[in-house]
Design a protein around this motif. Sequence first.
Motif, mmCIF file in Angstrom:
data_model
loop_
_atom_site.group_PDB
_atom_site.id
_atom_site.type_symbol
_atom_site.label_atom_id
_atom_site.label_comp_id
_atom_site.label_asym_id
_atom_site.label_seq_id
_atom_site.Cartn_x
_atom_site.Cartn_y
_atom_site.Cartn_z
ATOM 1 N N TRP A 186 0.877 -1.172 0.000
ATOM 2 C CA TRP A 186 0.000 0.000 0.000
ATOM 3 C C TRP A 186 0.913 1.220 0.000
ATOM 4 C CZ3 TRP A 186 -1.408 3.730 3.946
ATOM 5 C CH2 TRP A 186 -2.562 4.465 3.653
ATOM 6 N N ILE A 187 1.034 1.888 -1.158
ATOM 7 C CA ILE A 187 1.939 3.025 -1.313
ATOM 8 C C ILE A 187 1.097 4.264 -1.548
ATOM 9 C CG2 ILE A 187 3.860 3.982 -2.642
ATOM 10 C CD1 ILE A 187 4.552 1.103 -3.466
ATOM 11 N N VAL A 188 1.271 5.274 -0.703
ATOM 12 C CA VAL A 188 0.372 6.414 -0.762
ATOM 13 C C VAL A 188 1.071 7.694 -0.314
ATOM 14 C CG1 VAL A 188 -0.488 6.046 1.589
ATOM 15 C CG2 VAL A 188 -1.933 7.249 -0.062
ATOM 16 N N ALA A 189 0.699 8.788 -0.943
ATOM 17 C CA ALA A 189 1.062 10.130 -0.486
ATOM 18 C C ALA A 189 -0.191 10.746 0.097
ATOM 19 C CB ALA A 189 1.582 10.977 -1.640
ATOM 20 N N GLY A 190 -0.101 11.212 1.332
ATOM 21 C CA GLY A 190 -1.291 11.694 2.018
ATOM 22 C C GLY A 190 -1.848 12.996 1.485
ATOM 23 N N GLY A 191 -1.038 13.756 0.746
ATOM 24 C CA GLY A 191 -1.495 15.039 0.233
ATOM 25 C C GLY A 191 -0.306 15.889 -0.173
ATOM 26 N N PRO A 192 -0.542 17.139 -0.575
ATOM 27 C CA PRO A 192 0.554 18.015 -0.971
ATOM 28 C C PRO A 192 1.582 18.170 0.159
ATOM 29 C CG PRO A 192 -1.556 18.977 -1.595
ATOM 30 C CD PRO A 192 -1.859 17.785 -0.717
ATOM 31 N N ASP A 193 2.869 18.088 -0.196
ATOM 32 C CA ASP A 193 3.975 18.283 0.744
ATOM 33 C C ASP A 193 3.931 17.305 1.910
ATOM 34 O OD1 ASP A 193 6.352 19.544 1.450
ATOM 35 O OD2 ASP A 193 5.339 20.878 2.864
ATOM 36 N N SER A 194 3.417 16.105 1.657
ATOM 37 C CA SER A 194 3.406 15.077 2.693
ATOM 38 C C SER A 194 4.333 13.935 2.275
ATOM 39 C CB SER A 194 1.999 14.539 2.944
ATOM 40 O OG SER A 194 1.508 13.889 1.803
ATOM 41 N N ASP A 195 4.726 13.123 3.231
ATOM 42 C CA ASP A 195 5.645 12.031 2.955
ATOM 43 C C ASP A 195 4.932 10.886 2.227
ATOM 44 O OD1 ASP A 195 7.733 13.313 4.378
ATOM 45 O OD2 ASP A 195 6.877 12.604 6.259
ATOM 46 N N VAL A 196 5.676 10.221 1.355
ATOM 47 C CA VAL A 196 5.170 9.026 0.692
ATOM 48 C C VAL A 196 5.609 7.821 1.527
ATOM 49 C CG1 VAL A 196 5.130 7.640 -1.409
ATOM 50 C CG2 VAL A 196 5.358 10.127 -1.568
ATOM 51 N N VAL A 197 4.657 7.049 1.977
ATOM 52 C CA VAL A 197 4.966 5.872 2.798
ATOM 53 C C VAL A 197 4.425 4.624 2.101
ATOM 54 C CG1 VAL A 197 4.968 7.135 4.970
ATOM 55 C CG2 VAL A 197 2.848 6.082 4.147
ATOM 56 N N SER A 198 5.021 3.499 2.422
ATOM 57 C CA SER A 198 4.550 2.223 1.904
ATOM 58 C C SER A 198 4.368 1.255 3.056
ATOM 59 C CB SER A 198 5.530 1.648 0.878
ATOM 60 O OG SER A 198 6.822 1.498 1.430
ATOM 61 N N GLU A 199 3.315 0.479 2.966
ATOM 62 C CA GLU A 199 3.023 -0.512 4.005
ATOM 63 C C GLU A 199 2.914 -1.871 3.339
ATOM 64 O OE1 GLU A 199 -0.952 -1.472 6.387
ATOM 65 O OE2 GLU A 199 0.050 0.301 7.184
ATOM 66 N N PHE A 200 3.542 -2.876 3.965
ATOM 67 C CA PHE A 200 3.499 -4.238 3.467
ATOM 68 C C PHE A 200 2.964 -5.169 4.548
ATOM 69 C CE2 PHE A 200 6.865 -2.159 1.097
ATOM 70 C CZ PHE A 200 6.712 -2.611 -0.205
#
Length: 202
Positions: A186-200
């Motif tokens: 699950w790879i997602v950016a929460g919004g403008p100027d937010s960190d991109v995180v991935s969950e496995f």
Amino acid sequence: EVKIRGSYVRNGVDVTTFQIEKQFAPALFLNYGGAMVTSGSLSAQVGGFLSGSFNFLAASENDNTSTLSTGGTPTPAPGGRVIDTVTGFSKLEQNDTPISEVTQGLELTVTREGARGQYGIGSASAQGMARGSVLVSGTITIYFLNFTLYQLYKNETDSIISFAAIDDTGAGYIITLPAVTLMNPWIVAGGPDSDVVSEFEL
């Protein structure tokens, strides 16, 4: 750095149970016989402590006016510092090599699938305890830096995942999952100027 691979959780033929006792007053006790651990979890999150929990399934509950313990005085809880996720957590490793990504969170759960009390007519207490089968699962959340872990998922590659939890005296545990497949990224950016995180899922 030396890796110590010691005790491990595995399926077997023995059923290990505990006698759990709650004391509410000098002469008020509840006792739970044949109590078996059915699940346990570990959690490490940014800004928190390493925490865990256990669930038990007991064969019976009995009230008593005196303790059933034969072990003498109860052992007090440890008085050391709780393991934190800064100095008390080592970098997550894949195949004994630290991953380049920064770990944001880790959840591990061990469950005995099918564990149950075996009941019969004529008794309110379980007459036996079925041990079930061990299932290990969990999730890791990391800052999305590259496709290294994503490629492990796409290739369905088994990996050794490990980390160390260390207390303030330098003692601790190395937790190792010897055959892990990364699933459902699950790879997602929460919004403008937010960190991109991935969950496995593990």
